[in-house]
Design a protein around this motif. Structure first.
Motif, PDB file in Angstrom:
ATOM      1  N   GLY A   1      -5.172 -36.223  -4.027  1.00  0.00           N
ATOM      2  CA  GLY A   1      -6.146 -37.211  -4.510  1.00  0.00           C
ATOM      3  C   GLY A   1      -6.970 -36.739  -5.696  1.00  0.00           C
ATOM      4  O   GLY A   1      -7.816 -37.466  -6.192  1.00  0.00           O
ATOM      5  N   ILE A   2      -6.731 -35.489  -6.139  1.00  0.00           N
ATOM      6  CA  ILE A   2      -7.426 -35.024  -7.347  1.00  0.00           C
ATOM      7  C   ILE A   2      -6.446 -35.206  -8.500  1.00  0.00           C
ATOM      8  O   ILE A   2      -5.359 -34.627  -8.499  1.00  0.00           O
ATOM      9  N   ILE A   3      -6.851 -36.055  -9.461  1.00  0.00           N
ATOM     10  CA  ILE A   3      -5.948 -36.366 -10.565  1.00  0.00           C
ATOM     11  C   ILE A   3      -6.294 -35.490 -11.756  1.00  0.00           C
ATOM     12  O   ILE A   3      -7.466 -35.327 -12.083  1.00  0.00           O
ATOM     13  N   GLY A   4      -5.282 -34.962 -12.410  1.00  0.00           N
ATOM     14  CA  GLY A   4      -5.544 -34.184 -13.618  1.00  0.00           C
ATOM     15  C   GLY A   4      -4.265 -33.592 -14.169  1.00  0.00           C
ATOM     16  O   GLY A   4      -3.387 -33.210 -13.400  1.00  0.00           O
TER      17      GLY A   4
ATOM     18  N   GLU B   1     -20.647 -29.550 -12.881  1.00  0.00           N
ATOM     19  CA  GLU B   1     -21.668 -30.591 -13.036  1.00  0.00           C
ATOM     20  C   GLU B   1     -21.458 -31.702 -12.010  1.00  0.00           C
ATOM     21  O   GLU B   1     -20.390 -31.783 -11.397  1.00  0.00           O
ATOM     22  N   SER B   2     -22.452 -32.573 -11.922  1.00  0.00           N
ATOM     23  CA  SER B   2     -22.364 -33.687 -10.991  1.00  0.00           C
ATOM     24  C   SER B   2     -21.156 -34.569 -11.326  1.00  0.00           C
ATOM     25  O   SER B   2     -20.874 -34.829 -12.485  1.00  0.00           O
ATOM     26  N   GLY B   3     -20.446 -34.976 -10.283  1.00  0.00           N
ATOM     27  CA  GLY B   3     -19.328 -35.912 -10.470  1.00  0.00           C
ATOM     28  C   GLY B   3     -18.039 -35.291 -10.968  1.00  0.00           C
ATOM     29  O   GLY B   3     -17.125 -35.998 -11.381  1.00  0.00           O
ATOM     30  N   THR B   4     -17.920 -33.969 -10.932  1.00  0.00           N
ATOM     31  CA  THR B   4     -16.686 -33.342 -11.422  1.00  0.00           C
ATOM     32  C   THR B   4     -15.631 -33.220 -10.320  1.00  0.00           C
ATOM     33  O   THR B   4     -14.506 -32.810 -10.593  1.00  0.00           O
ATOM     34  N   GLY B   5     -15.988 -33.536  -9.087  1.00  0.00           N
ATOM     35  CA  GLY B   5     -14.971 -33.519  -8.016  1.00  0.00           C
ATOM     36  C   GLY B   5     -15.100 -32.344  -7.059  1.00  0.00           C
ATOM     37  O   GLY B   5     -14.124 -31.946  -6.435  1.00  0.00           O
ATOM     38  N   LYS B   6     -16.299 -31.799  -6.899  1.00  0.00           N
ATOM     39  CA  LYS B   6     -16.476 -30.621  -6.031  1.00  0.00           C
ATOM     40  C   LYS B   6     -16.123 -30.931  -4.576  1.00  0.00           C
ATOM     41  O   LYS B   6     -15.464 -30.142  -3.917  1.00  0.00           O
ATOM     42  N   GLU B   7     -16.553 -32.119  -4.126  1.00  0.00           N
ATOM     43  CA  GLU B   7     -16.268 -32.462  -2.735  1.00  0.00           C
ATOM     44  C   GLU B   7     -14.766 -32.677  -2.518  1.00  0.00           C
ATOM     45  O   GLU B   7     -14.211 -32.281  -1.492  1.00  0.00           O
ATOM     46  N   LEU B   8     -14.122 -33.276  -3.513  1.00  0.00           N
ATOM     47  CA  LEU B   8     -12.671 -33.473  -3.415  1.00  0.00           C
ATOM     48  C   LEU B   8     -11.962 -32.135  -3.278  1.00  0.00           C
ATOM     49  O   LEU B   8     -11.036 -31.984  -2.492  1.00  0.00           O
ATOM     50  N   VAL B   9     -12.416 -31.148  -4.068  1.00  0.00           N
ATOM     51  CA  VAL B   9     -11.792 -29.831  -4.025  1.00  0.00           C
ATOM     52  C   VAL B   9     -12.039 -29.162  -2.671  1.00  0.00           C
ATOM     53  O   VAL B   9     -11.135 -28.554  -2.090  1.00  0.00           O
TER      54      VAL B   9
ATOM     55  N   VAL C   1     -16.421 -37.555 -13.788  1.00  0.00           N
ATOM     56  CA  VAL C   1     -15.426 -38.493 -13.250  1.00  0.00           C
ATOM     57  C   VAL C   1     -16.089 -39.628 -12.473  1.00  0.00           C
ATOM     58  O   VAL C   1     -15.634 -40.767 -12.505  1.00  0.00           O
ATOM     59  N   ARG C   2     -17.215 -39.342 -11.817  1.00  0.00           N
ATOM     60  CA  ARG C   2     -17.884 -40.401 -11.077  1.00  0.00           C
ATOM     61  C   ARG C   2     -18.301 -41.522 -12.028  1.00  0.00           C
ATOM     62  O   ARG C   2     -18.137 -42.701 -11.738  1.00  0.00           O
ATOM     63  N   GLU C   3     -18.828 -41.145 -13.208  1.00  0.00           N
ATOM     64  CA  GLU C   3     -19.269 -42.147 -14.170  1.00  0.00           C
ATOM     65  C   GLU C   3     -18.070 -42.965 -14.673  1.00  0.00           C
ATOM     66  O   GLU C   3     -18.153 -44.188 -14.817  1.00  0.00           O
ATOM     67  N   LEU C   4     -16.968 -42.263 -14.929  1.00  0.00           N
ATOM     68  CA  LEU C   4     -15.765 -42.961 -15.379  1.00  0.00           C
ATOM     69  C   LEU C   4     -15.289 -43.932 -14.296  1.00  0.00           C
ATOM     70  O   LEU C   4     -14.945 -45.083 -14.565  1.00  0.00           O
ATOM     71  N   GLU C   5     -15.287 -43.462 -13.064  1.00  0.00           N
ATOM     72  CA  GLU C   5     -14.832 -44.307 -11.954  1.00  0.00           C
ATOM     73  C   GLU C   5     -15.717 -45.558 -11.854  1.00  0.00           C
ATOM     74  O   GLU C   5     -15.212 -46.674 -11.737  1.00  0.00           O
ATOM     75  N   ASN C   6     -17.041 -45.364 -11.939  1.00  0.00           N
ATOM     76  CA  ASN C   6     -17.945 -46.516 -11.848  1.00  0.00           C
ATOM     77  C   ASN C   6     -17.716 -47.487 -13.003  1.00  0.00           C
ATOM     78  O   ASN C   6     -17.780 -48.696 -12.833  1.00  0.00           O
TER      79      ASN C   6
HETATM   80  N1  LIG Z   1     -10.012 -35.281 -10.573  1.00  0.00           N
HETATM   81  C1  LIG Z   1     -10.365 -36.387  -9.900  1.00  0.00           C
HETATM   82  N2  LIG Z   1      -9.434 -37.289  -9.560  1.00  0.00           N
HETATM   83  C2  LIG Z   1      -9.775 -38.421  -8.903  1.00  0.00           C
HETATM   84  N3  LIG Z   1     -11.017 -38.740  -8.551  1.00  0.00           N
HETATM   85  C3  LIG Z   1     -11.984 -37.892  -8.862  1.00  0.00           C
HETATM   86  C4  LIG Z   1     -11.713 -36.664  -9.543  1.00  0.00           C
HETATM   87  N4  LIG Z   1     -12.880 -35.994  -9.704  1.00  0.00           N
HETATM   88  C5  LIG Z   1     -13.823 -36.751  -9.151  1.00  0.00           C
HETATM   89  N5  LIG Z   1     -13.318 -37.891  -8.640  1.00  0.00           N
HETATM   90  C6  LIG Z   1     -14.050 -38.983  -8.002  1.00  0.00           C
HETATM   91  O1  LIG Z   1     -15.354 -38.989  -8.570  1.00  0.00           O
HETATM   92  C7  LIG Z   1     -16.348 -39.165  -7.585  1.00  0.00           C
HETATM   93  C8  LIG Z   1     -17.243 -37.934  -7.530  1.00  0.00           C
HETATM   94  O2  LIG Z   1     -16.523 -36.830  -7.007  1.00  0.00           O
HETATM   95  P1  LIG Z   1     -17.209 -35.742  -6.056  1.00  0.00           P
HETATM   96  O3  LIG Z   1     -18.116 -36.427  -5.080  1.00  0.00           O
HETATM   97  O4  LIG Z   1     -16.153 -34.866  -5.497  1.00  0.00           O
HETATM   98  O5  LIG Z   1     -18.048 -34.997  -7.158  1.00  0.00           O
HETATM   99  P2  LIG Z   1     -19.129 -33.836  -6.992  1.00  0.00           P
HETATM  100  O6  LIG Z   1     -18.774 -32.803  -7.977  1.00  0.00           O
HETATM  101  O7  LIG Z   1     -19.215 -33.450  -5.546  1.00  0.00           O
HETATM  102  O8  LIG Z   1     -20.437 -34.568  -7.475  1.00  0.00           O
HETATM  103  P3  LIG Z   1     -22.017 -34.235  -7.075  1.00  0.00           P
HETATM  104  O9  LIG Z   1     -22.331 -32.898  -7.655  1.00  0.00           O
HETATM  105  O10 LIG Z   1     -22.761 -35.337  -7.739  1.00  0.00           O
HETATM  106  O11 LIG Z   1     -22.059 -34.260  -5.574  1.00  0.00           O
HETATM  107  C9  LIG Z   1     -15.616 -39.405  -6.271  1.00  0.00           C
HETATM  108  O12 LIG Z   1     -15.489 -40.791  -6.062  1.00  0.00           O
HETATM  109  C10 LIG Z   1     -14.269 -38.779  -6.506  1.00  0.00           C
HETATM  110  O13 LIG Z   1     -13.273 -39.404  -5.741  1.00  0.00           O
END
Ligand SMILES: Nc1ncnc2c1ncn2[C@@H]1O[C@H](COP(=O)(O)OP(=O)(O)OP(=O)(O)O)[C@@H](O)[C@H]1O
Ligand SMILES: [Mg+2]
Length: 466
Positions: free
Chosen positions: A144-147, A174-182, A362-367
């Motif tokens: 689910g992590i796209i790149g 930074e915020s929204g870079t996908g840390k939770e996904l990782v 990525v969060r901003e792009l998604e929104n």
């Molecule tokens: N590489 C990716 N591919 C697909 N979706 C992504 C990717 N990176 C982030 N997202 C999406 O962007 C949103 C933010 O991701 P996530 O919550 O993992 O970020 P974060 O780094 O934990 O942000 P924060 O620091 O604000 O908690 C989620 O909806 C996530 O699914």
């Protein structure tokens, strides 16, 4: 994976219906032929046709109505209109509304067959395209992590390796870079994947509550502790504990955490029994913990314990090659969710997305894409469907032209443009109004008046000039 194409013919003239039907059957297509527009529409709702051939002039429901409904109900279907000699204008209107082509009566069957073959080929290509796109998605989709950027490929490799071990991981970015996904990807690729992954957002709770949340508490440990409660460490036993926003924890909790990391044991708040756990720890933070440790605001020994394997997620602006891939992914997700058929971005939108810096990553792009899909009306996302921040990242004229939606009186459009243009020139002139006036070919006084009218004057400047 060959499938015989289905073709629907709608025409009220029996002779025409039979001739077209015979000619196309001879080419090996499945043919359904129908006399009235309303029955034709019913057939379109009930079955899938690769191509619909319809007369424009039909009693009751006419060809243009069929075109409109078919585009909504079955966007993949290619529509060919049959027009009478001398009604080219209607045919052009049909093309404008999304018909693929038109053919004018009288026509030869050979001519018709050539067009139909082209339409079928186009359908096949679209299918192939979707198939290829899915393959590409698979290739660049890691849990689910796209790149596809080298930076993200490095992250994927690291995650695969680190998942196999029990080492503590610190994910930064930074915020929204996908840390939770990782964090999820690490857990679900690890030998602990069938056990729980427990998440705690360390910023969400005040110090005492966080302590009880992590380590649990005994009955009567504090006011409101009516019974014994297990903490997140105990709940995560044999699994993974994800400590999000770890940079926010207080010095007291830092000490307690250090002990668990070193000894894998702790006591519940208000308790004396020592509890041992087998937990894999993953932490995440937006902060630069190394700097905080050097400054003294975060324990250095804890920092080293957490940072056994660091995983850094680069900001989106440093991996722009991922942007369009992510856009495709989100377009697909949100159009399915909203039951809309949106596959494209206008060229301007592509340009904007590639130019924009995405501070929210990525969060901003998604929104932005979610919003684009919601607001989009004609199957293609336009600049005005995007949030203002993104839409305004290009140069003034472009921005204005796109936001105005071409429905403003000329005078107001011109003044919006003038305001943008003047402020941009002042910026280019490094704030020097005399130079800006010269660049604009107007006097300094006129420039001053324009600035005042458009609210481009800072308070300090006002005092000096007035
Ligand atoms: N590489 C990716 N591919 C697909 N979706 C992504 C990717 N990176 C982030 N997202 C999406 O962007 C949103 C933010 O991701 P996530 O919550 O993992 O970020 P974060 O780094 O934990 O942000 P924060 O620091 O604000 O908690 C989620 O909806 C996530 O699914
Ligand atoms: Mg997060």
């Amino acid at each position: 994976m060959y499938r015989t194409p289905n073709i629907l013919i709608i025409d009220d003239e029996p002779l025409m219906r039979i001739s077209i039907s015979d000619a196309l059957k001879a080419e090996g297509y499945n043919i359904t032929s129908i006399e009235s527009g309303s029955d034709g529409l019913k057939a379109i709702m009930d079955n899938f046709y690769d191509v619909v051939i319809t007369d424009i002039r039909l009693p009751e429901v006419d060809g243009l109505q069929i075109l409109k409904k078919c585009r909504q109900a079955s966007p993949k279907t290619k529509i060919l209109m049959i027009t009478a000699y001398g009604s080219v204008e209607t045919a052009v209107e049909a093309m404008r509304q999304g018909a693929y082509d038109y053919i004018t009566k009288p026509f030869s069957m050979d001519e018709l067959i050539i067009i139909v073959k082209r339409l079928i080929r186009l359908r096949d290509l679209e299918d192939e395209n979707i198939y290829l796109k899915e393959k590409i998605e698979d290739k660049y989709n890691f849990n689910g992590i796209i790149g596809k950027s080298d930076k993200m490929k490095d992250v994927f490799e690291k995650v695969k390796v680190v998942a196999q071990s029990d080492t503590t991981v610190l994910i930064t970015g930074e915020s929204g870079t996908g840390k939770e996904l990782v964090a999820n990807a690490i857990h679900y690729n690890s030998p602990r994947k069938d056990e729980a992954v427990i998440k705690v957002s360390c910023a969400a709770l005040p110090e005492t509550l966080l302590e009880a949340e992590l380590f649990g508490h005994e009955k009567g440990a504090f006011t409101g502790a009516l019974k014994q409660k297990k903490g997140r460490f105990e709940l995560a036993h044999k699994g993974t504990l994800f400590l999000d926003e770890i940079g926010e924890i207080s010095p007291t909790v830092q000490v307690k955490l250090l002990r668990v990391l070193q000894e894998r044991e702790f006591e519940r708040v208000g308790g004396t029994e020592t509890i041992s756990v087998d937990v894999r720890i993953i932490c995440a933070t937006q902060r630069d913990l190394k700097k905080e440790a050097q400054k003294g605001s975060f324990r250095e020994d804890l920092y080293y314990r957490l940072n056994v394997v660091p995983v850094f997620l680069p900001p989106l602006r440093e991996r722009k090659e991922d942007i369009l891939l992510l856009v495709e992914h989100f377009l697909d997700t949100y159009s399915k969710q909203m039951n809309k058929s949106i596959k494209n971005l206008s060229l301007e939108v592509r340009e904007l997305l590639l130019k924009y810096d995405f501070p929210g990553n990525v969060r901003e792009l998604e929104n932005a894409i979610e919003r684009g899909v919601t607001l989009c009306r004609d199957g293609e996302i336009q600049p005005w469907d995007l949030p203002e921040d993104i839409c305004s990242c290009c140069d003034a004229g472009f921005k204005v032209a796109n936001r105005l939606h071409y429905s403003e009186p000329l005078s107001s459009a011109l003044s919006v443009f003038e305001k943008q243009y003047v402020s941009r020139v002042i910026e280019e002139a490094g704030g020097n109004k005399t130079l800006a006036a010269r660049m604009l070919g107007i006097s300094r006084k006129t420039l001053w008046e324009k600035c005042k009218a458009y609210g481009l004057v800072k308070e300090k400047e006002k005092e000096m000039e007035d």
